[in-house]
Scaffold this motif. Sequence first.
Motif, PDB file in Angstrom:
ATOM      1  N   TYR A 176       0.802  -1.257   0.151  1.00  0.00           N
ATOM      2  CA  TYR A 176      -0.130   0.345  -0.530  1.00  0.00           C
ATOM      3  C   TYR A 176       0.793   1.119  -0.382  1.00  0.00           C
ATOM      4  O   TYR A 176       1.745   1.450   0.506  1.00  0.00           O
ATOM      5  CB  TYR A 176      -0.972  -0.083   1.035  1.00  0.00           C
TER       6      TYR A 176
ATOM      7  N   THR B  98      -3.102   5.777   0.371  1.00  0.00           N
ATOM      8  CA  THR B  98      -4.240   4.097   0.402  1.00  0.00           C
ATOM      9  C   THR B  98      -4.209   3.394   1.731  1.00  0.00           C
ATOM     10  O   THR B  98      -2.865   3.134   2.621  1.00  0.00           O
ATOM     11  CB  THR B  98      -4.151   3.437  -1.062  1.00  0.00           C
TER      12      THR B  98
ATOM     13  N   PRO C  15      -5.535   0.243   3.952  1.00  0.00           N
ATOM     14  CA  PRO C  15      -5.628  -1.349   3.504  1.00  0.00           C
ATOM     15  C   PRO C  15      -7.008  -2.123   4.094  1.00  0.00           C
ATOM     16  O   PRO C  15      -7.904  -0.842   4.095  1.00  0.00           O
ATOM     17  CB  PRO C  15      -5.110  -2.005   4.360  1.00  0.00           C
ATOM     18  N   PRO C  16      -7.558  -2.770   2.975  1.00  0.00           N
ATOM     19  CA  PRO C  16      -8.973  -3.181   2.859  1.00  0.00           C
ATOM     20  C   PRO C  16      -9.368  -3.018   4.285  1.00  0.00           C
ATOM     21  O   PRO C  16      -9.018  -3.843   4.773  1.00  0.00           O
ATOM     22  CB  PRO C  16      -9.199  -4.767   2.145  1.00  0.00           C
TER      23      PRO C  16
ATOM     24  N   MET D  59     -12.742  -4.623   6.290  1.00  0.00           N
ATOM     25  CA  MET D  59     -13.368  -5.823   6.690  1.00  0.00           C
ATOM     26  C   MET D  59     -14.182  -5.538   7.794  1.00  0.00           C
ATOM     27  O   MET D  59     -14.035  -4.759   8.985  1.00  0.00           O
ATOM     28  CB  MET D  59     -12.774  -6.765   6.542  1.00  0.00           C
TER      29      MET D  59
END
Length: 107
Positions: free
Chosen positions: A9, A13, A15-16, A18
């Motif tokens: 990353y 940005t 991280p995803p 969840m």
Amino acid sequence: MPKSLSNSYSNNTQPPFMLLIPQEEWQSLHEKLDRLTDMVEKTQRDSSNCDWLESEEARRLLGISPKTWQNYRDQRLIPFSQIGRKIYVNQADIDNFLLRHRIGEHR
């Protein structure tokens, strides 16, 4: 965060993210999205089938003579399409024309 993930990353940005939600909530949301998709697809099908009118129907809706209709086309007052000798008008263009020529109430 493990080093391998942090390297993938850039500084700008994240991280995803969840999120855990209960299965019944997910199913409810999924069903609503399916219904919404069906409604949009039906609206698109319905509008694509009945949007275009032939000259005679357009004249009838507007209550005008063939000569007046010809003048409207010559002056480009209402957009139209022509295929051979057939003239087609989009219902939305007729609606817009009527709205532009609407006379408000007198106070």
